[in-house]
Design an enzyme around this catalytic site. Structure first.
Site, PDB file in Angstrom:
ATOM      1  N   ARG A  58       0.296  -0.948  -0.002  1.00  0.00           N
ATOM      2  CA  ARG A  58      -0.121   0.051  -0.069  1.00  0.00           C
ATOM      3  C   ARG A  58       0.874   1.346   0.109  1.00  0.00           C
ATOM      4  NH1 ARG A  58      -2.543  -3.393   1.389  1.00  0.00           N
ATOM      5  NH2 ARG A  58      -1.044  -4.140   2.488  1.00  0.00           N
ATOM      6  N   THR A  59       1.735   1.549   0.960  1.00  0.00           N
ATOM      7  CA  THR A  59       2.411   2.298   1.394  1.00  0.00           C
ATOM      8  C   THR A  59       3.294   2.691  -0.495  1.00  0.00           C
ATOM      9  OG1 THR A  59       2.689   2.243   3.366  1.00  0.00           O
ATOM     10  CG2 THR A  59       4.371   4.017   2.384  1.00  0.00           C
ATOM     11  N   ARG A 108      11.176   3.687   2.953  1.00  0.00           N
ATOM     12  CA  ARG A 108      11.117   2.656   3.805  1.00  0.00           C
ATOM     13  C   ARG A 108      12.435   1.709   4.599  1.00  0.00           C
ATOM     14  NH1 ARG A 108       5.759  -0.805   4.324  1.00  0.00           N
ATOM     15  NH2 ARG A 108       5.422   0.569   5.387  1.00  0.00           N
TER      16      ARG A 108
END
Ligand code: NCD
Length: 313
Positions: A58-59, A108
């Site tokens: 998702r991110t 991330r």
């Protein structure tokens, strides 16, 4: 028009004041009301570097979608094995390259604090998309936006946090944002996954009212229940994960017993803690929540790049 200073980079939920959050929610709401063809082109000519060194669906996809919807372009690297970090390159050197290739970077990384190191290496804006057990500020902003869109201002709400309160970075980050509102927080988890003392200390310091319990039924008296999976990848002891992995699970009948039409949120991915028979209840918000991620990340990209149109603030 550029956003206020807290929106030039996004590293930590502690960087925002209540005023910043009110500003941000207004911008996101205005952007959501705009027609797709009117926003396309707002970031034309800009390039987003999407650097995901830890698993994500998702991110990463919502950041990349956000950039594409604004007319910008995306370059991406996924996982250490396909980047030069696997050859021994430092994050500093990687970021120096990224700075030469792009206008903004989203990162991330499994190591807490790495987005701060990345940001210090370059002069382009850097956005933390989750660093280990540390922070996940853009998820917290989208969670806050979800509450705002589905239930209005968080002021006056009773909010349950359910599941892995020990390792869940989305919970840790959202708690920080909600400290700026007049909310009651109920922490529901097995004892071994309770919220770390440092967070409770901070809540006490801010005079935020909270309770801790192992009883899932406490959720029935809450306006919002934020459910999370047990963070398997953060356990040092695999046996400890196996012992805890099925310690809670929420299904349709349990949700329907709520006395407050509790809004069910979840950052996803889900495993066994939230049954699929909840999905078609009107108060199951988690797929809408994932959808708001695009609006929220478009807003952040525009603010960080100082490209919010005049008259928007
Ligand atoms: C979360 C994360 O990565 O921390 N997922 C997400 O970003 N939507 C939650 C999780 O992995 O459990």
């Amino acid at each position: 028009m550029a956003g206020p200073p807290p929106f030039r980079y996004i590293l930590d939920t502690n960087q925002f004041s209540r005023q910043d959050l009110d500003f941000f929610l207004r911008q996101a709401e205005k952007l959501e009301e705009q027609r797709r063809e009117d926003i396309f082109g707002m970031l034309e000519g800009k390039i987003l570097a999407s650097l995901f060194f830890e698993s994500s669906t998702r991110t990463r996809l919502s950041f990349e979608t956000a950039m594409l919807r604004l007319g910008g372009q995306v370059i991406t690297t996924v996982g250490f094995q396909f980047s030069s970090i696997s050859k021994g390159e430092t994050l500093y050197d990687t970021m120096k390259m990224v700075e030469a290739y792009s206008d903004i970077a989203v990162i991330r990384h499994p190591v807490e604090g790495s987005s701060r190191i990345a940001a210090a290496a370059v002069s382009i804006p850097v956005i933390n998309a989750g660093d280990g057990t540390g922070q996940h500020p853009t998820q917290a902003l989208l969670d806050l936006y979800t509450i705002f869109r589905e239930r209005g201002s968080p002021d006056g709400l009773r909010i349950a946090f359910i599941g892995d309160l020990k390792f869940g970075r989305t919970i840790h980050s959202l708690i920080h944002l909600l400290q700026h509102y007049n909310v009651e927080m109920i922490f529901i988890s097995p004892l071994d996954l309770a919220l770390p003392e440092s967070y409770k200390k901070s809540l006490r310091k801010q005079n935020v009212s909270f309770e801790e319990t192992e009883d899932m039924k406490e959720m029935w008296d809450c306006d919002v229940a934020y459910v999370t999976r047990i963070q398997e990848e953060r356990f040092v002891d695999k046996n400890e994960f196996d012992r805890l992995k099925n310690s809670y699970s929420i299904n349709r009948a349990f949700v329907q017993a709520s006395r407050r039409n509790t809004l069910i949120m979840h950052p996803l991915p889900r495993v066994s803690e939230l049954s699929t028979d909840v999905d078609d209840l009107p108060n199951a918000a988690y797929f809408r929540q994932a959808g708001y991620g695009v609006t929220v990340r478009m807003t952040l990209l525009l603010l960080c790049l100082g490209n919010f149109p005049e008259g928007q603030s």
